[in-house]
Design an enzyme around this catalytic site. Structure first.
Site, PDB file in Angstrom:
ATOM      1  CB  SER A  21     -94.696 -18.920 -48.678  1.00  0.00           C
ATOM      2  OG  SER A  21     -94.792 -19.490 -49.965  1.00  0.00           O
ATOM      3  CE1 TYR A  52     -93.476 -16.992 -45.664  1.00  0.00           C
ATOM      4  CE2 TYR A  52     -93.020 -19.224 -44.938  1.00  0.00           C
ATOM      5  CZ  TYR A  52     -93.729 -18.051 -44.814  1.00  0.00           C
ATOM      6  OH  TYR A  52     -94.688 -17.950 -43.843  1.00  0.00           O
ATOM      7  N   GLY A  53     -88.897 -17.975 -50.444  1.00  0.00           N
ATOM      8  CA  GLY A  53     -87.673 -18.555 -51.028  1.00  0.00           C
ATOM      9  C   GLY A  53     -86.539 -17.585 -51.295  1.00  0.00           C
ATOM     10  CB  CYS A  83     -93.792 -24.352 -47.550  1.00  0.00           C
ATOM     11  SG  CYS A  83     -92.591 -23.131 -48.084  1.00  0.00           S
ATOM     12  CG  ASN A  84     -90.460 -28.539 -51.157  1.00  0.00           C
ATOM     13  OD1 ASN A  84     -90.062 -29.689 -51.101  1.00  0.00           O
ATOM     14  ND2 ASN A  84     -91.563 -28.210 -51.803  1.00  0.00           N
ATOM     15  CD  GLU A 162     -98.559 -16.742 -53.276  1.00  0.00           C
ATOM     16  OE1 GLU A 162     -99.279 -15.995 -52.610  1.00  0.00           O
ATOM     17  OE2 GLU A 162     -98.609 -17.978 -53.192  1.00  0.00           O
ATOM     18  CB  CYS A 194     -90.949 -24.824 -55.177  1.00  0.00           C
ATOM     19  SG  CYS A 194     -91.995 -23.409 -54.761  1.00  0.00           S
ATOM     20  CB  THR A 195     -95.762 -26.716 -52.479  1.00  0.00           C
ATOM     21  OG1 THR A 195     -95.593 -25.463 -51.779  1.00  0.00           O
ATOM     22  CG2 THR A 195     -95.163 -27.838 -51.652  1.00  0.00           C
ATOM     23  CG  HIS A 196     -95.849 -21.429 -55.017  1.00  0.00           C
ATOM     24  ND1 HIS A 196     -95.512 -21.634 -53.700  1.00  0.00           N
ATOM     25  CD2 HIS A 196     -96.662 -20.332 -55.029  1.00  0.00           C
ATOM     26  CE1 HIS A 196     -96.077 -20.698 -52.947  1.00  0.00           C
ATOM     27  NE2 HIS A 196     -96.778 -19.901 -53.731  1.00  0.00           N
TER      28      HIS A 196
HETATM   29  N1  DGL Z   1     -94.075 -23.078 -51.839  1.00  0.00           N
HETATM   30  C1  DGL Z   1     -92.826 -22.912 -51.227  1.00  0.00           C
HETATM   31  C2  DGL Z   1     -91.919 -24.135 -51.387  1.00  0.00           C
HETATM   32  O1  DGL Z   1     -92.385 -25.218 -51.513  1.00  0.00           O
HETATM   33  C3  DGL Z   1     -92.036 -21.669 -51.382  1.00  0.00           C
HETATM   34  C4  DGL Z   1     -92.397 -20.601 -52.297  1.00  0.00           C
HETATM   35  C5  DGL Z   1     -91.853 -19.277 -51.809  1.00  0.00           C
HETATM   36  O2  DGL Z   1     -92.542 -18.679 -51.013  1.00  0.00           O
HETATM   37  O3  DGL Z   1     -90.763 -18.908 -52.227  1.00  0.00           O
HETATM   38  O4  DGL Z   1     -90.717 -24.011 -51.336  1.00  0.00           O
END
Ligand code: DGL
Length: 270
Positions: A21, A52-53, A83-84, A162, A194-196
């Site tokens: 995302s 996205y979450g 992205c999970n 972000e 979450c990859t963030h």
């Molecule tokens: N980086 C994404 C993940 O691993 C999602 C972050 C998002 O856009 O909410 O879930």
């Protein structure tokens, strides 16, 4: 005109497509490049649509299909969903729509956490959607009774990351308010689902105190990608007689702002 059928053979020297995302998957990309240094990568960050979450599974599916099609249009030989959230919502549909293409998803690193702390207290931090969908329920089911697993749906952190905010009072406030739900309970490990979130791991460690082990899924995803490419005869190194070229990385972003691409390069190099 009669219908036309077609079949394309994947090329071992084609690049690998990666998407998230936004910025989160850049950390995963670093693991991919470390494990597969001879491959080329094209990374798409959908920052215009992040996060996205907090969207519905249907919206996430639609955005993921669009991101994947953009990369497939660049003739990638494999797709990594870094992205999970997108993996949970869209991996199955992407595999069904592109049966010829290896599609590798990421999932919360619960297995290594439970293996390291059997019977321990493990917190899984992820987006609300990731924790709500069937895919995570299945993963959790595999470890039921093997550890005391607490789910922590996180709001508000992806937005800060972000914007490039990975430390300081705003990040700490979000973390403190989320972990305040578990006062006084010892935590052995936190799974960054979450990859963030790996970008704020120092702040997580500061809020929870040393001692807590953090797990993320980047390395497991990279090793899985390597295995799949090997099985499918798609490893670049196996197809080039001289030292393989490769090693190129290209960043794409849906936000029409060059500073976002610069931020991605900074994160990739950090
Ligand atoms: N980086 C994404 C993940 O691993 C999602 C972050 C998002 O856009 O909410 O879930």
């Amino acid at each position: 005109m009669t219908d036309i059928i077609e079949k394309t053979e994947l090329s071992p020297v084609a690049p690998i497509g990666v998407f998230d995302s936004g910025m989160g998957g850049v950390r995963v990309l670093k693991d991919l490049v470390r494990v597969l240094p001879e491959e080329d990568f094209i990374y798409f960050g959908d920052s215009a649509n992040a996060p996205y979450g907090t969207k519905t599974p249907e919206q996430i599916r639609e955005l993921s299909v669009r991101a994947a099609e953009h990369l497939i249009g660049k003739n990638v030989k494999a797709l990594v969903i870094a992205c999970n959230t997108a993996t949970s919502a869209a991996a199955e549909i992407l595999r069904a729509e592109h049966p010829e293409l290896p599609v590798i998803g990421i999932e919360p690193a619960l297995k290594p956490a439970v293996t390291a702390f059997p019977g321990g207290n493990i917190v899984v931090m992820a987006t609300p959607v990731t924790l709500k969908l069937e895919k995570f329920a299945r993963l959790l089911g595999q470890f039921s009774g093997q550890a005391n697993v607490t789910l922590l749906p996180v709001h508000g952190l992806v937005e800060l990351i972000e914007q490039g905010i990975t430390e300081g009072p705003e990040v700490r406030e979000v973390l403190v308010s989320h972990f305040a739900q578990y006062p006084g309970r010892h935590i052995d490990a936190v799974v960054l689902g979450c990859t963030h979130f790996p970008y704020v791991k120092d702040e997580i460690a500061a809020v929870l105190g040393g001692g807590v082990r953090l797990f993320d899924g980047g390395d497991g995803t990279a090793r899985h990608l390597r295995e799949v490419l090997e099985e499918r005869g798609l490893l670049r190194a196996a197809h080039e007689e001289t030292a393989p070229a490769g090693g190129a990385v290209t960043f794409l972003n849906s936000l029409q702002d060059v500073s976002v691409l610069e931020q991605m390069w900074r994160l990739f190099r950090s």
